[in-house]
Structure formats: structure tokens, C-alpha cells
Scaffold this motif. Structure first.
Motif, PDB file in Angstrom:
ATOM      1  N   ARG A  81       0.845  -1.192   0.000  1.00  0.00           N
ATOM      2  CA  ARG A  81       0.000   0.000   0.000  1.00  0.00           C
ATOM      3  C   ARG A  81       0.877   1.238   0.000  1.00  0.00           C
ATOM      4  O   ARG A  81       1.829   1.337   0.777  1.00  0.00           O
ATOM      5  N   ALA A  82       0.563   2.185  -0.865  1.00  0.00           N
ATOM      6  CA  ALA A  82       1.320   3.434  -0.925  1.00  0.00           C
ATOM      7  C   ALA A  82       1.057   4.248   0.335  1.00  0.00           C
ATOM      8  O   ALA A  82      -0.032   4.180   0.911  1.00  0.00           O
ATOM      9  N   PRO A  83       2.046   5.026   0.786  1.00  0.00           N
ATOM     10  CA  PRO A  83       1.852   5.852   1.980  1.00  0.00           C
ATOM     11  C   PRO A  83       0.709   6.844   1.789  1.00  0.00           C
ATOM     12  O   PRO A  83       0.485   7.342   0.682  1.00  0.00           O
ATOM     13  N   GLU A  84      -0.031   7.097   2.848  1.00  0.00           N
ATOM     14  CA  GLU A  84      -1.131   8.047   2.793  1.00  0.00           C
ATOM     15  C   GLU A  84      -0.596   9.477   2.711  1.00  0.00           C
ATOM     16  O   GLU A  84       0.446   9.797   3.280  1.00  0.00           O
ATOM     17  N   PRO A  85      -1.301  10.381   1.992  1.00  0.00           N
ATOM     18  CA  PRO A  85      -0.893  11.784   1.967  1.00  0.00           C
ATOM     19  C   PRO A  85      -0.922  12.370   3.373  1.00  0.00           C
ATOM     20  O   PRO A  85      -1.749  12.005   4.205  1.00  0.00           O
ATOM     21  N   GLU A  86      -0.011  13.315   3.633  1.00  0.00           N
ATOM     22  CA  GLU A  86       0.056  13.962   4.941  1.00  0.00           C
ATOM     23  C   GLU A  86      -0.768  15.248   4.897  1.00  0.00           C
ATOM     24  O   GLU A  86      -0.709  16.011   3.930  1.00  0.00           O
ATOM     25  N   THR A  87      -1.554  15.480   5.938  1.00  0.00           N
ATOM     26  CA  THR A  87      -2.350  16.702   6.035  1.00  0.00           C
ATOM     27  C   THR A  87      -1.642  17.700   6.933  1.00  0.00           C
ATOM     28  O   THR A  87      -1.272  17.375   8.064  1.00  0.00           O
ATOM     29  N   VAL A  88      -1.442  18.929   6.409  1.00  0.00           N
ATOM     30  CA  VAL A  88      -0.746  19.971   7.164  1.00  0.00           C
ATOM     31  C   VAL A  88      -1.577  21.250   7.134  1.00  0.00           C
ATOM     32  O   VAL A  88      -2.386  21.463   6.227  1.00  0.00           O
TER      33      VAL A  88
END
Length: 274
Positions: free
Chosen positions: A36-43
Motif C-alpha cells: 500500500r502506498a503511503p497516505e498523503p500527509e495533512t498539514v
């Protein structure tokens, strides 16, 4: 949570992970794993203006109307002790919270580039001169040479902006080298290099955009230029970058005299002035 007054979305953005990051393995059943590809980071992405309105950074750049809030129309400018104007905000992003951040210079530049989009490349070039970034300058010059080879018979560049098609004049390499900042005291790249204390960038600009006698150049300058595939073209019929004056009427040599430092020994030799 507050939302952006323009798009009505929460005041955060997603940052995609680097493509070279390892793909994580997640159990997908009793005996099998699935990549599974890493999840996008929310900033955070919150520009809180002094009128009380909140924007995403890109939303305010898109909607900005010089000195008024694009949402409530309140005047955003305040006056510094030296009489100059500023637009202060609190900006919360992935780096933390920055209070009393003056965003007027960035907003002014973006407004200018909306009117003159063809100058975006020139302004990027000038910024690299200010930073003393030789690698980026050389990459721009070489990319421009490739573009010129591809578009010898084209004087206009057409691009799409939304549903509208806009046509803008292509900027030549000579124009980029001699560009003067209309919203930054009319500084040239040579002024910027002097201001930054970058003799390496200054030598490159003198080689490409002045008629300074080639005997005045150190051997190392030619060796480095040859190594990256850049050399002087015909300059006799073109504006010598050393003659350009900023908004205060100063040449790059005048600026070097004031700054001193690495420029000691340069003024008066003809390197920075005709």
C-alpha cells in the motif's frame, strides 16, 4: 474549525509523500500481505488576515485585489515606521505559526505576474541571481537554449488559462539576462549578484551580457563556462549589463562601492562599469 472564505474547505492541504519512499506492507488476510502506498500527509494552510478572514495561501493569491481583502473588501495595509506599506497576517503552515508576517511583497508580485505572465521566467532568473544559485541559473539558460532551438520560427507562446486561451510574447535569453525588476527597484541580475556577494554569478553575467574584454576574465571562468556548455554570443550590438541603473540611478558598480566586502578591488577596474 475555520474554513477558507474562498473555497469553503478546511484550512489544511494534503502533501503527497515522496515517490521514492518505501511502500508499506499491510496485512490483508491471515496469510497474505498487500503493498500500500503511503497516505498523503495533512498539514495546516491558514492565512489569517488582519480583517479576520481566513484563506488558503493559493486561494488568496488567486483572489487578491492588491490592498483590499477579496472577501470583505476591508483595507489590509498598515504603515511601517519608515513610511512603507505592509500587509500583516498570521500564517500557519507545516513549519508552524508565523505572526506579523508581511505578505505584501509576495501579493504584489503575484498581481504583477497576472498582468504580465511572460515575465515569470525572468523573475525566477532574477531570484536565482539574488540567491547566488549558479546551478539553477545555468539550468535556466540551457533550457532556454533548447526552447529557442525548438521555436526558432515562433515569436508567441500560447497557453490555456481555464476556458480562455491567452497568447503571450516569448522572452529571449538576451532579455532574461538583462531583465530589470519593475517592482523591485529596477535591479538587474548584476545588481542582485552584487547585493548577494556572489562573484561567481557576477562573472557569469559579465561573460554573457557585457562587452567586457575577455582578457579581463580569470581562466577559471572560461573553464567553468566550457564545462557546462555556455559561452558568450555576439554582444557588441546589445545593451551592456554594466550600464543598467536601478530605480535609484545606481549601476552595479555604485552598489559594489557601497557594499565593499568581496567587491573590494572591483570598482574602477571596468569589471562592473563601462
Amino acid at each position: 474549525m475555520s474554513v477558507c472564505v474562498t473555497c469553503k474547505d478546511p484550512l489544511v492541504i494534503e502533501i503527497e509523500p515522496d515517490s521514492d519512499e518505501d511502500v508499506s506492507m499491510e496485512e490483508s488476510g491471515p496469510s497474505s500481505g498487500k503493498a500500500r502506498a503511503p497516505e498523503p500527509e495533512t498539514v495546516p494552510d491558514d492565512v489569517h488576515l488582519n480583517c479576520g478572514c481566513h484563506f488558503h495561501w493559493q486561494c488568496i493569491l488567486s483572489a487578491y485585489s492588491y490592498t483590499q481583502c477579496p472577501n470583505c473588501s476591508r483595507n489590509l495595509t498598515t504603515t511601517c515606521s519608515d513610511g512603507t506599506q505592509q500587509i500583516l497576517c498570521t500564517y500557519h503552515n507545516e513549519g508552524g505559526v508565523q505572526e506579523n508576517l508581511d505578505i505584501l511583497p509576495l501579493l504584489t508580485e503575484e498581481s504583477y505576474l497576472k498582468a504580465y505572465p511572460e515575465e515569470r521566467k525572468c523573475r525566477a532568473f532574477l531570484e536565482f541571481c539574488r540567491e547566488g544559485d549558479m546551478g539553477a541559473i545555468i539550468d535556466m539558460l540551457k533550457d532556454d537554449e533548447v526552447d529557442s532551438d525548438d521555436d526558432d520560427d515562433e515569436e508567441m507562446d500560447t497557453s490555456e488559462a481555464g476556458d480562455e486561451e491567452t497568447t503571450r510574447r516569448k522572452i529571449s535569453t538576451d532579455e532574461m539576462l538583462r531583465y530589470q525588476d519593475p517592482i523591485g527597484d529596477m535591479q538587474s541580475g548584476l545588481h542582485a549578484a552584487v547585493q548577494a556577494g556572489s562573484r561567481e554569478v557576477a562573472w557569469l553575467l559579465l561573460l554573457l551580457a557585457s562587452n567586457l574584454d575577455l582578457l579581463q576574465f580569470p581562466t577559471e571562468v572560461f573553464q567553468e563556462a566550457e564545462a557546462v556548455g555556455i559561452m558568450r554570443d555576439v554582444v557588441e550590438d546589445k545593451v551592456d549589463i554594466r550600464s543598467l541603473r536601478d530605480g535609484n540611478g545606481k549601476t552595479a558598480e555604485d552598489l559594489a562601492k557601497e557594499i565593499g566586502g568581496v567587491w573590494v578591488g572591483w570598482p574602477g577596474t571596468g569589471r562592473l562599469a563601462i
